[in-house]
Motif scaffolding. Structure first.
Motif, PDB file in Angstrom:
ATOM      1  N   ARG A  60     -36.949 -28.736  11.589  1.00 39.71           N
ATOM      2  CA  ARG A  60     -36.145 -29.564  12.491  1.00 39.71           C
ATOM      3  C   ARG A  60     -34.661 -29.201  12.393  1.00 39.71           C
ATOM      4  N   ILE A  61     -34.233 -28.815  11.202  1.00 39.89           N
ATOM      5  CA  ILE A  61     -32.837 -28.444  11.000  1.00 39.89           C
ATOM      6  C   ILE A  61     -32.777 -27.032  10.432  1.00 39.89           C
ATOM      7  N   LEU A  62     -32.098 -26.133  11.134  1.00 37.97           N
ATOM      8  CA  LEU A  62     -31.869 -24.769  10.664  1.00 37.97           C
ATOM      9  C   LEU A  62     -30.370 -24.527  10.653  1.00 37.97           C
ATOM     10  N   SER A  63     -29.806 -24.435   9.464  1.00 30.54           N
ATOM     11  CA  SER A  63     -28.349 -24.310   9.309  1.00 30.54           C
ATOM     12  C   SER A  63     -28.026 -23.006   8.598  1.00 30.54           C
ATOM     13  N   LEU A  64     -27.459 -22.052   9.365  1.00 28.99           N
ATOM     14  CA  LEU A  64     -27.150 -20.717   8.844  1.00 28.99           C
ATOM     15  C   LEU A  64     -25.708 -20.310   9.149  1.00 28.99           C
ATOM     16  N   PRO A  65     -24.723 -21.169   8.946  1.00 27.06           N
ATOM     17  CA  PRO A  65     -23.342 -20.751   9.242  1.00 27.06           C
ATOM     18  C   PRO A  65     -22.841 -19.728   8.231  1.00 27.06           C
ATOM     19  N   ASP A  66     -22.053 -18.757   8.722  1.00 29.40           N
ATOM     20  CA  ASP A  66     -21.392 -17.761   7.866  1.00 29.40           C
ATOM     21  C   ASP A  66     -22.383 -17.039   6.970  1.00 29.40           C
ATOM     22  N   CYS A  67     -23.484 -16.601   7.543  1.00 32.07           N
ATOM     23  CA  CYS A  67     -24.535 -15.929   6.767  1.00 32.07           C
ATOM     24  C   CYS A  67     -24.583 -14.426   7.022  1.00 32.07           C
ATOM     25  N   HIS A  68     -23.608 -13.882   7.752  1.00 34.94           N
ATOM     26  CA  HIS A  68     -23.552 -12.442   8.032  1.00 34.94           C
ATOM     27  C   HIS A  68     -24.773 -11.962   8.819  1.00 34.94           C
ATOM     28  N   ILE A  69     -25.407 -12.847   9.552  1.00 43.67           N
ATOM     29  CA  ILE A  69     -26.545 -12.418  10.352  1.00 43.67           C
ATOM     30  C   ILE A  69     -26.046 -11.830  11.667  1.00 43.67           C
ATOM     31  N   ALA A  70     -26.804 -10.876  12.186  1.00 45.59           N
ATOM     32  CA  ALA A  70     -26.416 -10.175  13.410  1.00 45.59           C
ATOM     33  C   ALA A  70     -27.314 -10.613  14.554  1.00 45.59           C
ATOM     34  N   GLY A  71     -26.835 -10.399  15.759  1.00 46.92           N
ATOM     35  CA  GLY A  71     -27.588 -10.768  16.933  1.00 46.92           C
ATOM     36  C   GLY A  71     -28.407  -9.605  17.459  1.00 46.92           C
ATOM     37  N   PRO A  72     -29.085  -9.803  18.565  1.00 42.08           N
ATOM     38  CA  PRO A  72     -29.098 -11.058  19.328  1.00 42.08           C
ATOM     39  C   PRO A  72     -29.959 -12.140  18.664  1.00 42.08           C
ATOM     40  N   ILE A  73     -29.870 -13.340  19.216  1.00 37.70           N
ATOM     41  CA  ILE A  73     -30.731 -14.425  18.741  1.00 37.70           C
ATOM     42  C   ILE A  73     -32.141 -14.133  19.246  1.00 37.70           C
TER      43      ILE A  73
ATOM     44  N   VAL B 196     -17.143 -19.157  -4.716  1.00 40.61           N
ATOM     45  CA  VAL B 196     -17.846 -18.218  -5.583  1.00 40.61           C
ATOM     46  C   VAL B 196     -18.167 -16.955  -4.798  1.00 40.61           C
ATOM     47  N   ALA B 197     -18.539 -15.904  -5.521  1.00 38.42           N
ATOM     48  CA  ALA B 197     -18.878 -14.637  -4.879  1.00 38.42           C
ATOM     49  C   ALA B 197     -20.086 -14.822  -3.965  1.00 38.42           C
ATOM     50  N   PRO B 198     -20.114 -14.134  -2.809  1.00 36.83           N
ATOM     51  CA  PRO B 198     -21.243 -14.268  -1.882  1.00 36.83           C
ATOM     52  C   PRO B 198     -22.575 -13.915  -2.550  1.00 36.83           C
ATOM     53  N   ILE B 199     -23.585 -14.691  -2.234  1.00 39.11           N
ATOM     54  CA  ILE B 199     -24.928 -14.462  -2.760  1.00 39.11           C
ATOM     55  C   ILE B 199     -25.739 -13.756  -1.689  1.00 39.11           C
ATOM     56  N   GLN B 200     -26.395 -12.688  -2.064  1.00 37.96           N
ATOM     57  CA  GLN B 200     -27.161 -11.901  -1.106  1.00 37.96           C
ATOM     58  C   GLN B 200     -28.624 -12.300  -1.125  1.00 37.96           C
ATOM     59  N   LEU B 201     -29.200 -12.326   0.064  1.00 41.31           N
ATOM     60  CA  LEU B 201     -30.621 -12.619   0.212  1.00 41.31           C
ATOM     61  C   LEU B 201     -31.178 -11.592   1.197  1.00 41.31           C
ATOM     62  N   ARG B 202     -31.750 -10.530   0.653  1.00 39.56           N
ATOM     63  CA  ARG B 202     -32.231  -9.431   1.493  1.00 39.56           C
ATOM     64  C   ARG B 202     -33.571  -9.774   2.139  1.00 39.56           C
ATOM     65  N   ARG B 203     -34.020  -8.860   2.992  1.00 43.14           N
ATOM     66  CA  ARG B 203     -35.194  -9.129   3.827  1.00 43.14           C
ATOM     67  C   ARG B 203     -36.419  -9.520   3.016  1.00 43.14           C
TER      68      ARG B 203
ATOM     69  N   GLY C 125     -26.152 -22.040   4.430  1.00 45.72           N
ATOM     70  CA  GLY C 125     -24.767 -21.722   4.787  1.00 45.72           C
ATOM     71  C   GLY C 125     -24.041 -20.927   3.717  1.00 45.72           C
ATOM     72  N   GLY C 126     -23.386 -19.812   4.140  1.00 43.80           N
ATOM     73  CA  GLY C 126     -22.603 -18.999   3.219  1.00 43.80           C
ATOM     74  C   GLY C 126     -23.401 -17.982   2.436  1.00 43.80           C
ATOM     75  N   ILE C 127     -24.743 -17.991   2.536  1.00 44.36           N
ATOM     76  CA  ILE C 127     -25.571 -16.977   1.879  1.00 44.36           C
ATOM     77  C   ILE C 127     -25.533 -15.705   2.722  1.00 44.36           C
ATOM     78  N   ASP C 128     -25.319 -14.563   2.082  1.00 46.96           N
ATOM     79  CA  ASP C 128     -25.271 -13.278   2.790  1.00 46.96           C
ATOM     80  C   ASP C 128     -26.699 -12.805   3.051  1.00 46.96           C
ATOM     81  N   ILE C 129     -27.172 -13.080   4.254  1.00 53.73           N
ATOM     82  CA  ILE C 129     -28.547 -12.696   4.595  1.00 53.73           C
ATOM     83  C   ILE C 129     -28.588 -11.254   5.098  1.00 53.73           C
ATOM     84  N   SER C 130     -27.724 -10.912   6.071  1.00 49.55           N
ATOM     85  CA  SER C 130     -27.625  -9.530   6.568  1.00 49.55           C
ATOM     86  C   SER C 130     -28.993  -8.936   6.875  1.00 49.55           C
TER      87      SER C 130
END
Length: 644
Positions: free
Chosen positions: A102-115, A56-63, A82-87
């Protein structure tokens, strides 16, 4: 009746109804649209999965929305986005309020670094997944302070710099994946006996050094992936003690020395493209557990030993290609009934091969026997032979006729019969091999003379690679299909003109050669429509007229070879050239061309003098793919080498 509530709405209603319960979970993975911020009112929520579907089309979640979503969820223990466009640049500080996470899963979320270091507040973390983001930073030291962290996923994140060795020594860590970060460096530490590591994935990084003997301490290790790194030295003999180890991938490194013993638990052993040597022990390819044994592109020598009970083995893949193995191939290899891939190419194997030897290999999808000293008798018409074959490479197998069993193949997409002794006509059924799936066909270096009448109609095929060079084919050459990428008709006896519309059929071609034929007429202007063409070789024919200016000014064409024809006039103008030839140093005259050979023609510089020039402008180590092989220019000015 009114419209039903959206899926997420009734989930929230259900959760709200039981608000008094201590455990609340919301699983809404794979949805589309907007994230319902009403979720933030569920203060007792402990698990939230909003992972998006890749379909499906990416879902955006702004600040602002991210802050609203999590501000009241202080009891949250598991968060999957995972897969949500956080940016969101400061995603770390926003999520750092979730102290119970305990579990933080953010794969492919368009987030930028640094950590961000604020994540260090999440001291209860056991799982952290940041795969597939653009972190573009170093691995922070504070990650080593997570005493409870068990799973750390940081693959393909654009990480760089040196990985702290302390990462490998974290007391609870059992899964570490930093693969796919091509600028990440590091080495393996001395492992303590207390290590809990089960999975280490470093493939596609710049990790280097020797494997420490203390790797013996990784008693729970199940998966070790070091492919495409720069490790060197011998493989420690202690590997035989790692009894839980299932998958080993050391391919594309610089390991040397002989093979150690491996544990009976191994299912996948990939040691391709190293400098390993010595004998391949029989115990390795007769191991009951082994499913993939990949030893190609090394320096192994000697003979393969005979063995018993082949039908009981679990082997699915066997790759011994590009070594120095010799002698007869044990017939028991052809009795491994579950074998799907068999690669023995580029060795010194010898002996007589018959179709009958393969009768038990019903699952075989890839067979590569090229470039050995085999004599392969392909006679016979068994229509049930190789029912699942997709790739068949039989180059240099002393084959004297077209294998008739090919007529009935429905899955074949890659066929190489080059460098054999096949004579006469190319049968029309050849073009229907694979039931329309054939994309790669190499019949070069045979003694083929003609196409069976009425001649092939290649435009209805899906061939991407067609190599017929170095035969004795006559008459007109066949028009290629629109799918063609690599087309070589050189060193035959084709005559007549080049069809005026040939360029319309090679729109996607990167390589096209008609060199060393008996072609006449001019160069068709339609070649200007071949927008992806990088190599064009029309040399050693009887072509006349002028060179189309589009070839000289092309921004894509890298190699243009027109030598030994009958072209007239002046060399056409390009952006950097006025059409006259003053010396052989006009290397910048031809746009982006790196090799041009127009020698032995009838060009004039405008004063009546007939001239032939050869310009070779090649960036050092420029790689040009030709005829299925790689040609490497040694230095500027060298002609394109053949490496057949």
């Amino acid at each position: 009746m009114g419209n039903p509530l959206p899926f997420w709405s009734w989930k929230i209603w259900f959760s709200s109804f039981f608000f008094g319960f201590s455990l609340l979970c919301i699983l809404v993975s794979g949805f589309s649209g907007h994230i319902p911020l009403e979720i933030s009112s569920l203060k007792m929520l402990v698990s939230l999965d909003l992972s998006a579907s890749p379909l499906v089309a990416p879902i955006q979640l702004r600040r602002a929305n991210l802050e609203k979503l999590v501000k009241n969820l202080t009891n949250l223990e598991e968060l999957y986005l995972g897969g949500i466009d956080i940016s969101v640049a400061d995603w770390g500080p926003i999520l750092s309020i979730l102290f119970n996470l305990r579990i933080l899963s953010l794969p492919d979320c368009h987030i930028a670094g640094p950590i961000h270091s604020s994540l260090s507040k999440l001291q209860l973390l056991t799982h952290l997944n940041l795969d597939g983001n653009d972190l573009s930073s170093e691995v922070p030291d504070f990650l080593t302070n997570f005493s409870s962290l068990q799973y750390l996923h940081l693959s393909s994140c654009g990480l760089y710099g040196r990985v702290p060795e302390k990462i490998f020594l974290m007391p609870s860590l059992c899964f570490l994946d930093v693969s796919g970060n091509s600028n990440l460096t590091g080495s393996l530490p001395e492992f303590p006996p207390s290590s809990q590591l089960k999975v280490i994935k470093l493939s596609g990084t710049r990790f280097s050094g020797k494997l420490p003997d203390s790797i013996n301490n990784l008693a729970f290790l199940e998966d070790l992936g070091l492919s495409g790194c720069s490790f060197f030295g011998s493989i420690p003999s202690s590997f035989g003690n790692l009894t839980e180890l299932i998958n080993i991938d050391f391919s594309r490194n610089n390991f040397s020395g002989s093979l150690p013993s491996f544990a009976s638990s191994n299912k996948v052993l990939d040691l391709r493209n190293n400098s390993l040597q010595g004998i391949i022990p029989k115990s390795l390819y007769t191991k009951q557990s082994i499913e993939s044994l990949l030893l190609g592109q090394n320096k192994f020598h000697g003979q393969l030993e005979k063995f018993q009970n082949a039908s009981s083995l679990s082997l699915r893949e066997m790759d011994f290609s590009q070594n120095k193995l010799q002698g007869l191939v044990p017939e028991s290899i052809f009795q491994i009934k579950g074998l799907n891939v068999l690669r023995l190419s580029s060795n010194n194997f010898s002996g007589f091969i018959t179709l009958e030897m393969f009768k038990d290999l019903r699952e075989l999808g890839t067979l590569e026997l090229s470039e050995n000293n085999f004599s392969f008798n392909v006679s016979g018409s068994n229509s049930n032979m190789f029912p699942k074959i997709g790739t068949l490479k039989l180059s240099s197998c002393k084959i004297t006729e077209f294998p008739n069993f090919l007529r009935n193949q429905t899955n074949l997409f890659h066929l190489d019969l080059s460098n054999n002794r096949i004579k006469g006509e190319i049968p029309n059924w050849t073009w229907n091999v694979g039931d329309g799936k054939l994309v790669h066909l190499n019949l070069s270096h045979n003694m083929l003379e003609a196409f069976e009448k009425p001649g092939p109609n290649l435009t209805s095929t899906f061939l991407a690679v067609l190599d017929l060079h170095s035969n004795m084919l006559q008459g007109s050459f066949p028009i290629p299909p629109a799918s063609i990428i690599f087309l070589d008709y050189s060193e035959n006896k084709f005559t007549t003109n080049i069809p005026y519309n040939i360029g319309n059929y090679i729109n996607y071609a990167v390589f096209f050669s008609l060199a060393s034929n008996n072609l006449s007429g001019g160069i068709p202007l339609s070649l200007c429509n071949a927008f992806d063409l990088q190599v064009l070789d029309l040399s050693d024919n009887h072509l006349t007229g002028s060179i189309p200016s589009c070839l000289v000014s092309s921004n894509i064409l890298k190699v243009l070879k027109l030598r030994n024809n009958e072209f007239l006039g002046t060399v056409p103008q390009s952006n950097n050239y006025d059409g006259s030839i003053k010396d052989t140093q006009t290397a910048n005259a031809f746009a982006l061309l790196q090799i041009i050979d127009i020698s032995s023609n009838n060009f004039s510089d405008g004063t009546g003098m007939v001239i032939g020039i050869t310009l070779g402008v090649v960036v050092s180590n420029e790689i040009i793919k030709k005829r299925g092989k790689v040609h490497r220019s040694i230095s500027s000015g060298h002609a394109l080498r053949r490496n057949l």
